[in-house]
Design a protein around this motif. Structure first.
Motif, short mmCIF file in Angstrom:
data_model
loop_
_atom_site.label_atom_id
_atom_site.label_comp_id
_atom_site.label_asym_id
_atom_site.label_seq_id
_atom_site.Cartn_x
_atom_site.Cartn_y
_atom_site.Cartn_z
N THR A 1 0.88 -1.06 0.06
CA THR A 1 -0.17 -0.04 -0.17
C THR A 1 0.77 1.41 0.01
N ASN B 1 -1.20 0.09 -4.04
CA ASN B 1 -2.38 -0.14 -4.56
C ASN B 1 -3.11 -0.41 -3.35
N GLU B 2 -4.29 0.02 -2.88
CA GLU B 2 -4.95 -0.19 -1.81
C GLU B 2 -5.47 -1.83 -1.84
N ALA B 3 -5.50 -2.21 -3.12
CA ALA B 3 -5.85 -3.61 -3.34
C ALA B 3 -4.87 -4.58 -2.57
N ASN C 1 -3.71 -4.22 0.25
CA ASN C 1 -3.58 -4.27 1.79
C ASN C 1 -3.85 -5.72 2.32
N ALA D 1 -5.11 -10.91 -4.88
CA ALA D 1 -4.74 -9.51 -5.55
C ALA D 1 -3.47 -9.52 -6.01
N GLU E 1 -6.12 -3.79 -12.81
CA GLU E 1 -7.44 -3.87 -11.74
C GLU E 1 -7.10 -4.83 -10.90
N PHE E 2 -6.55 -4.74 -9.86
CA PHE E 2 -6.30 -5.83 -8.85
C PHE E 2 -7.15 -6.00 -7.51
N LYS E 3 -8.11 -5.21 -7.63
CA LYS E 3 -9.12 -5.48 -6.53
C LYS E 3 -9.82 -6.52 -6.64
N THR E 4 -10.15 -7.32 -5.72
CA THR E 4 -10.46 -8.79 -5.60
C THR E 4 -11.72 -8.74 -5.14
N ASP E 5 -12.95 -9.59 -5.38
CA ASP E 5 -14.03 -9.94 -4.69
C ASP E 5 -13.76 -11.18 -4.09
N ALA F 1 -11.28 -10.70 1.41
CA ALA F 1 -11.05 -9.29 1.83
C ALA F 1 -10.07 -9.34 3.00
#
Ligand SMILES: Cc1cc2nc3c(=O)[nH]c(=O)nc-3n(C[C@H](O)[C@H](O)[C@H](O)COP(=O)(O)OP(=O)(O)OC[C@H]3O[C@@H](n4cnc5c(N)ncnc54)[C@H](O)[C@@H]3O)c2cc1C
Length: 329
Positions: free
Chosen positions: A56, A79-81, A83, A89, A190-194, A197
């Motif tokens: 981050t 990237n916050e992803a 974290n 991610a 786009e590395f944010k993952t669903d 968490a």
């Protein structure tokens, strides 16, 4: 006849095809020691070494990595992803870097983080992950232990990309470089993952050295008989400036927390001095400590298998021997 330009392009391609990516492990402030060992492993392969630092706020870690011996380039991704360093991610980031640079080898430490990321990368690249490597013979040939450390396997990988985890205890930490390597941005995406968490983490606080980095470990087993009795090991460890470890039997009995467990299902350690107290020496325990430089065993049973790997053995009641030892140091 190839033009000079084509030859240059081919040469560049060749360099790209023989390059190694090391995935750095850190906490956004400091680098984890296993990364220095992973860089040493990468140097043994002989390619240019690129290190990926994802986090981050990790630009300072990236700068420190750039000053390590053997590092040619650092890719930094903030990237916050990232974290919590979730494998879900970081995997797409590594794949994006792989797509751009076409590394021939990808290395991570055989830590909880590396073990989580590497199989994902290997499966996405459709290659076999090569885990817990303890030596590198050449760019295709790797040595790893199997059957809980009872056999050593040398394997030659035919995969186009070799994806490995390496054991930190088997590779010296790389030193500092005389000049800093290039630091550049890793591929964006786009590395944010669903898929997962990061909720939070609770870190054990201790003034004692971390187990995998400790030069001296005093380790206790079922022979200690209770958690309170571990105090005699803490007293000895404090005198020696060491850490305290445990066998799985001691952890399962609730004497100590499971982050102290050493062995096949615990931590792999190789300190200068390992003192096994009231530990029988089951193969699963030996798998985690038998590379220690000097092993001392204290056990009341002269037939205990731990004596077979010990450099120094004391057949004695631990409740008498350990306090005596602490007093005399
Ligand atoms: C799949 C699998 C994975 C495993 N992974 C691990 C692992 O990662 N790490 C691990 O440690 N184990 C692991 N185990 C468990 C392992 O098989 C052993 O059961 C365990 O290591 C035994 O722990 P111990 O030596 O403390 O206990 P014990 O085998 O019960 O030995 C206790 C020892 O203490 C000695 N003792 C007792 N009283 C005294 C005294 N007063 N003074 C001196 N000596 C005394 C006894 O002589 C004995 O040798 C695993 C097992 C399996 C099946």
């Amino acid at each position: 006849m190839l033009s000079r330009n084509s030859v240059n392009i081919l040469k560049r391609l060749q360099v790209r095809l023989q390059s190694t990516l090391v995935i750095a492990e850190h906490n956004n402030a400091t680098l984890t020691p296993i990364t220095r060992s992973s860089i040493t492993a990468a140097k043994k392969i002989g390619n240019d070494v690129t290190v990926l630092v994802a986090g981050t706020k990790c630009s300072e870690v990236a700068s420190s990595v750039a000053k390590l011996d053997g590092v040619k380039r650092v890719l930094v991704a903030e990237n916050e992803a990232f974290n919590g360093f979730l494998a879900e991610a970081i995997t797409p980031l590594v794949l994006a870097a792989q797509k751009q640079f076409n590394f021939s080898h990808i290395i991570a430490g055989a830590s909880a983080q590396g073990k989580s990321i590497v199989p994902r990368i290997a499966s996405k690249l459709d290659v076999s992950p090569i885990s817990e490597v303890i030596a590198i013979k050449d760019k295709d040939t790797f040595v790893r232990t199997i059957y809980a450390g009872n056999a050593v396997l040398t394997l030659k990988s035919l995969d186009a990309v070799k994806v490995l985890t390496v054991r930190g205890t088997n590779f010296e930490a790389t030193g500092d470089a005389s000049a800093a390597a290039v630091v550049e941005n890793a591929p964006a995406g786009e590395f944010k993952t669903d898929l997962a968490a990061f909720v939070g983490q609770e870190l054990a606080k201790s003034d004692r050295p971390e187990l995998t980095a400790a030069k001296c470990i005093v380790s206790g087993g079922r022979g200690l008989k209770s958690g309170e009795n571990f105090k005699i090991l803490y007293d000895l460890a404090d005198k020696l400036g060491g850490a305290v470890g445990a066998s799985r039997a001691a952890v399962d009995a609730g004497y100590v927390s499971n982050d102290l467990e050493i062995g096949q299902t615990g931590k792999i350690v190789a300190p200068d001095l390992y003192i096994a107290v009231g530990i029988s020496g089951a193969i699963q325990h030996l798998a985690g400590m038998k590379d220690s430089k000097t092993i001392v065993a204290i056990n009341k049973d002269p037939e205990a298998p731990i004596f077979q790997v010990a450099d120094l053995g004391l057949v004695a009641d631990l409740f008498k021997a350990v306090p005596e030892l602490t007093e005399k140091i």
